[in-house]
Design a protein around this motif. Sequence first.
Motif, PDB file in Angstrom:
ATOM      1  N   GLU A   8       0.794  -1.072  -0.001  1.00  0.00           N
ATOM      2  CA  GLU A   8      -0.047   0.052  -0.024  1.00  0.00           C
ATOM      3  C   GLU A   8       0.916   1.165   0.143  1.00  0.00           C
ATOM      4  O   GLU A   8       2.182   1.305   0.341  1.00  0.00           O
ATOM      5  CB  GLU A   8      -0.844   0.024   1.197  1.00  0.00           C
ATOM      6  CG  GLU A   8      -1.857  -1.126   1.351  1.00  0.00           C
ATOM      7  CD  GLU A   8      -2.461  -0.815   2.503  1.00  0.00           C
ATOM      8  OE1 GLU A   8      -2.928   0.262   3.361  1.00  0.00           O
ATOM      9  OE2 GLU A   8      -3.150  -1.841   3.255  1.00  0.00           O
ATOM     10  N   HIS A  10       0.287   6.087  -0.168  1.00  0.00           N
ATOM     11  CA  HIS A  10      -0.561   7.070  -0.549  1.00  0.00           C
ATOM     12  C   HIS A  10       0.467   8.470  -0.219  1.00  0.00           C
ATOM     13  O   HIS A  10       1.393   8.423   0.392  1.00  0.00           O
ATOM     14  CB  HIS A  10      -1.791   7.281  -0.058  1.00  0.00           C
ATOM     15  CG  HIS A  10      -1.773   7.596   1.495  1.00  0.00           C
ATOM     16  ND1 HIS A  10      -1.757   8.978   2.001  1.00  0.00           N
ATOM     17  CD2 HIS A  10      -1.563   6.802   2.480  1.00  0.00           C
ATOM     18  CE1 HIS A  10      -1.497   9.117   3.217  1.00  0.00           C
ATOM     19  NE2 HIS A  10      -1.519   7.914   3.594  1.00  0.00           N
ATOM     20  N   VAL A  67      -5.863   7.740  -2.246  1.00  0.00           N
ATOM     21  CA  VAL A  67      -6.135   6.370  -1.370  1.00  0.00           C
ATOM     22  C   VAL A  67      -7.192   5.532  -2.073  1.00  0.00           C
ATOM     23  O   VAL A  67      -8.298   6.020  -2.480  1.00  0.00           O
ATOM     24  CB  VAL A  67      -6.742   7.152  -0.217  1.00  0.00           C
ATOM     25  CG1 VAL A  67      -7.177   5.960   0.840  1.00  0.00           C
ATOM     26  CG2 VAL A  67      -5.661   7.788   0.867  1.00  0.00           C
ATOM     27  N   ILE A  68      -7.003   4.153  -2.021  1.00  0.00           N
ATOM     28  CA  ILE A  68      -7.746   3.500  -2.868  1.00  0.00           C
ATOM     29  C   ILE A  68      -8.746   2.894  -1.865  1.00  0.00           C
ATOM     30  O   ILE A  68      -8.450   2.207  -0.751  1.00  0.00           O
ATOM     31  CB  ILE A  68      -7.086   2.271  -3.557  1.00  0.00           C
ATOM     32  CG1 ILE A  68      -6.235   2.915  -4.522  1.00  0.00           C
ATOM     33  CG2 ILE A  68      -8.253   1.337  -4.069  1.00  0.00           C
ATOM     34  CD1 ILE A  68      -6.713   3.656  -5.682  1.00  0.00           C
ATOM     35  N   PRO A  69      -9.998   2.843  -2.116  1.00  0.00           N
ATOM     36  CA  PRO A  69     -11.056   2.288  -1.057  1.00  0.00           C
ATOM     37  C   PRO A  69     -10.898   0.996  -0.923  1.00  0.00           C
ATOM     38  O   PRO A  69     -10.633   0.179  -1.800  1.00  0.00           O
ATOM     39  CB  PRO A  69     -12.519   2.801  -1.655  1.00  0.00           C
ATOM     40  CG  PRO A  69     -12.279   3.740  -2.483  1.00  0.00           C
ATOM     41  CD  PRO A  69     -10.910   3.721  -3.002  1.00  0.00           C
ATOM     42  N   ALA A  70     -10.969  -0.027   0.263  1.00  0.00           N
ATOM     43  CA  ALA A  70     -10.795  -1.271   0.370  1.00  0.00           C
ATOM     44  C   ALA A  70     -11.555  -2.121  -0.696  1.00  0.00           C
ATOM     45  O   ALA A  70     -10.929  -3.021  -1.134  1.00  0.00           O
ATOM     46  CB  ALA A  70     -10.796  -1.752   1.900  1.00  0.00           C
ATOM     47  N   GLU A  71     -12.684  -1.650  -0.831  1.00  0.00           N
ATOM     48  CA  GLU A  71     -13.655  -2.416  -1.808  1.00  0.00           C
ATOM     49  C   GLU A  71     -13.098  -2.402  -3.339  1.00  0.00           C
ATOM     50  O   GLU A  71     -12.823  -3.608  -3.695  1.00  0.00           O
ATOM     51  CB  GLU A  71     -15.071  -1.680  -2.032  1.00  0.00           C
ATOM     52  CG  GLU A  71     -15.961  -2.540  -2.937  1.00  0.00           C
ATOM     53  CD  GLU A  71     -16.835  -1.544  -3.636  1.00  0.00           C
ATOM     54  OE1 GLU A  71     -16.758  -0.496  -3.958  1.00  0.00           O
ATOM     55  OE2 GLU A  71     -18.006  -2.137  -3.852  1.00  0.00           O
ATOM     56  N   TYR A  93      -2.048  -6.092   8.198  1.00  0.00           N
ATOM     57  CA  TYR A  93      -3.195  -5.516   9.217  1.00  0.00           C
ATOM     58  C   TYR A  93      -3.000  -3.836   9.366  1.00  0.00           C
ATOM     59  O   TYR A  93      -2.493  -3.336  10.074  1.00  0.00           O
ATOM     60  CB  TYR A  93      -2.741  -6.171  10.581  1.00  0.00           C
ATOM     61  CG  TYR A  93      -3.801  -5.641  11.650  1.00  0.00           C
ATOM     62  CD1 TYR A  93      -4.954  -5.130  11.515  1.00  0.00           C
ATOM     63  CD2 TYR A  93      -3.211  -5.680  12.957  1.00  0.00           C
ATOM     64  CE1 TYR A  93      -5.735  -4.576  12.431  1.00  0.00           C
ATOM     65  CE2 TYR A  93      -4.149  -5.324  14.046  1.00  0.00           C
ATOM     66  CZ  TYR A  93      -5.379  -4.626  13.698  1.00  0.00           C
ATOM     67  OH  TYR A  93      -6.227  -4.398  14.787  1.00  0.00           O
ATOM     68  N   ALA A  95      -5.732  -0.447   8.033  1.00  0.00           N
ATOM     69  CA  ALA A  95      -7.246  -0.018   7.955  1.00  0.00           C
ATOM     70  C   ALA A  95      -7.695  -0.667   6.581  1.00  0.00           C
ATOM     71  O   ALA A  95      -8.674  -1.428   6.705  1.00  0.00           O
ATOM     72  CB  ALA A  95      -7.117   1.400   7.534  1.00  0.00           C
ATOM     73  N   ASN A  96      -6.961  -0.922   5.511  1.00  0.00           N
ATOM     74  CA  ASN A  96      -7.270  -1.443   4.416  1.00  0.00           C
ATOM     75  C   ASN A  96      -7.249  -2.758   4.377  1.00  0.00           C
ATOM     76  O   ASN A  96      -8.366  -3.612   4.095  1.00  0.00           O
ATOM     77  CB  ASN A  96      -6.221  -0.997   3.097  1.00  0.00           C
ATOM     78  CG  ASN A  96      -6.547  -1.321   1.998  1.00  0.00           C
ATOM     79  OD1 ASN A  96      -7.695  -0.835   1.528  1.00  0.00           O
ATOM     80  ND2 ASN A  96      -5.750  -2.093   1.165  1.00  0.00           N
ATOM     81  N   LEU A  98      -7.846  -4.717   6.850  1.00  0.00           N
ATOM     82  CA  LEU A  98      -8.989  -5.196   7.821  1.00  0.00           C
ATOM     83  C   LEU A  98     -10.286  -5.709   6.799  1.00  0.00           C
ATOM     84  O   LEU A  98     -10.774  -6.572   7.175  1.00  0.00           O
ATOM     85  CB  LEU A  98      -9.658  -4.143   8.624  1.00  0.00           C
ATOM     86  CG  LEU A  98      -8.982  -4.023  10.082  1.00  0.00           C
ATOM     87  CD1 LEU A  98      -9.184  -2.961  10.641  1.00  0.00           C
ATOM     88  CD2 LEU A  98      -9.027  -5.230  10.859  1.00  0.00           C
ATOM     89  N   ASP A  99     -10.456  -4.921   5.775  1.00  0.00           N
ATOM     90  CA  ASP A  99     -11.614  -5.339   5.035  1.00  0.00           C
ATOM     91  C   ASP A  99     -11.186  -6.420   3.816  1.00  0.00           C
ATOM     92  O   ASP A  99     -11.881  -7.203   3.659  1.00  0.00           O
ATOM     93  CB  ASP A  99     -12.182  -4.155   4.227  1.00  0.00           C
ATOM     94  CG  ASP A  99     -13.186  -3.397   4.953  1.00  0.00           C
ATOM     95  OD1 ASP A  99     -14.151  -4.015   5.538  1.00  0.00           O
ATOM     96  OD2 ASP A  99     -13.262  -2.238   5.233  1.00  0.00           O
ATOM     97  N   MET A 150      -3.407 -12.391   7.613  1.00  0.00           N
ATOM     98  CA  MET A 150      -3.105 -10.899   7.682  1.00  0.00           C
ATOM     99  C   MET A 150      -2.169 -10.588   8.760  1.00  0.00           C
ATOM    100  O   MET A 150      -1.992 -11.222   9.838  1.00  0.00           O
ATOM    101  CB  MET A 150      -4.373 -10.339   8.318  1.00  0.00           C
ATOM    102  CG  MET A 150      -4.337  -8.948   8.400  1.00  0.00           C
ATOM    103  SD  MET A 150      -6.095  -8.230   8.673  1.00  0.00           S
ATOM    104  CE  MET A 150      -6.662  -8.505  10.088  1.00  0.00           C
TER     105      MET A 150
END
Lengths: 322, 254
Positions: A8, A10, A67-71, A93, A95-96, A98-99, A150
């Motif tokens: 990840e 940003h 920032v790419i949304p986790a979806e 592990y 914020a991203n 987690l989803d 994770m």
Amino acid sequence: MKLIACTEGHSGKIEAFSLEMIAAARSLAQADDEVVAFFAGRDAEGASACLGAADRLIVACSTRLDVIPAEAYTLLLRDVVTAESPGLVLVPYSANGLDVAADIAARTGWPLISYVNEIKRHGESLTIVAQMYGGKILAECEVRLPAVLMINPGAFAAAVPDPIAAVNVQTIDAEPVLTSGKVKMVAIDMPDYADVDLTAADRIVCVGRGIGDEASIDLARNLATMLGAEIAGSRPVVDNGWLPKLRQVGKSGQKVKPKLYLALGVSGAPEHLEGMSQAELIIAVNTDPKAPIFNVAHYGATCDLFDLVANLSDRLRAGSGR
Amino acid sequence: MNILVVLRMIPDSAGELQLAEDGRSIDREWLDFQLNDFDDHALEEAILLKEACGAKVTAVAVGEGANRVLQMAAARGAEEVVALQSEEDAMISSREIAASIAAMARAKSADLVLCGVQSTEDVFGQLAPYVGALLDWPHVSGTNRIVANGAVLRVTQERGAGVAVTYELATPAVLGVQTASKAPRYVSGSKLREASKTPIGRATPELSGFERSAEIITLRLPVQGGSGENLGGNAETVADRLITILAAKGLARN
Ligand SMILES: Cc1cc2nc3c(=O)[nH]c(=O)nc-3n(C[C@H](O)[C@H](O)[C@H](O)COP(=O)(O)OP(=O)(O)OC[C@H]3O[C@@H](n4cnc5c(N)ncnc54)[C@H](O)[C@@H]3O)c2cc1C
């Protein structure tokens, strides 16, 4: 076998844990295996410039979104997983993460272990050590591949940042997924350090939930003033509204590296340690001798924090009057 | 809007955790069970949404002490409360309860499922993304503000280091709540007494939609202490030592 290391970044910065994911994958790869790094974001060049410890890099590139949304990250990763059929997917592990981790595990039906600290491979299976109960218990699990893990930031030493050869970089256009996804990003708020920048503080007194109530924060604040330190808090202290968010230390707060970190009534959950374990001198005060904070503290005391604050404040006051 | 909020009872890990004889679980006999912190925030967020836009809140609790917590949820404003039967003395695996939560979300025509972002027992993965994947609804974890405008939600997510991102998504959705927009409210004894009359529904678990994640072979306590020095438990002597240590490092004064 292919091992996918999720990375990840940003604002032009690749997250440090990205290199840890690649190192973890590398440590498990056998002779014919391939470590494939996956990155989604705007900074494709940054990713190519530092993720060279992987054999191959797949970049899902967005020209718009930092920032790419986790979806979207998950949808893009799902396609990569389908195309590559990896034996292992390593997700940080974050914020991203987690989803991402549970979604991939659910869609593939593969097992998932979270909060992973150690991994050993035995052919087609792994032995994992994962943290539970805020770091107070370690679980040893056995898992068959393919699997999703994770991984705790800081659990693996980072791979060396290195450029990756252009022939080993594959670029996918992330835009179609970003525009068709159900989760749309509408704003990014960056921290405003006008009040305090804990990352620049060289002395920090941090209070945890052991401080009990808002009024008692003043005792710690006075001590901090006497020590020339900033006051900070663990998550529950901030969630209760006893200190402002910018004073939170940890995974979702600030990552600090002061000369002095005095932790009062902080248990030392992994998410807290992630923000402060690099401090030069850690002094922890906690009545529970088994509190995980003692695993990173240079000096630990098991007395009541209120007694200690009173005694320490008296001595510092007396010293200043001399 | 119909909101389903999940409340998990977990051992109080501030207390001492001991391993059970089988070495694969913790000894639950003398443990205090309490509501998972993050689920408390999820409940608060559900009630705040109800107050802001008239949602109906159903609270479902799982684990030891579920009834007590459901009465508290009713006192805070949940209309319906349901206890999901769980195996006694077993760790609550999010992967295993996800199918039950998804089935309840369908049965109750939920528009929104709120779970705490994690529980300390979530070693096989987080609940919100599992439920989201089973229902094929969008999911966002780590939220610290949710605002509903009809079927459109504005959700703020913490990304760490003070960075927050706001997303827009339409219901139905599943959210993993990190922090409620306001700290969980206090409920008075009289409200709790009144709420104790709220009938508690019962739900039986659905078979998990997933393969078992893995087996826990053993649990163990981490090796204690690291390499730090133990200054003991007497505040006076600790203070004396600390003054000396700080002074030696030039940290006792500005
Ligand atoms: C995605 C995510 C992100 C997170 N981010 C963060 C983060 O940024 N920062 C963070 O801190 N946490 C974070 N957390 C939460 C973290 O998991 C823990 O819940 C939290 O750190 C616990 O805070 P605490 O140690 O203050 O409280 P507790 O765990 O409740 O510990 C309180 C401690 O105080 C001790 N104590 C009580 N009374 C006294 C006394 N009188 N004297 C001395 N000791 C006493 C107790 O023994 C106990 O160890 C995050 C969690 C998640 C899921």
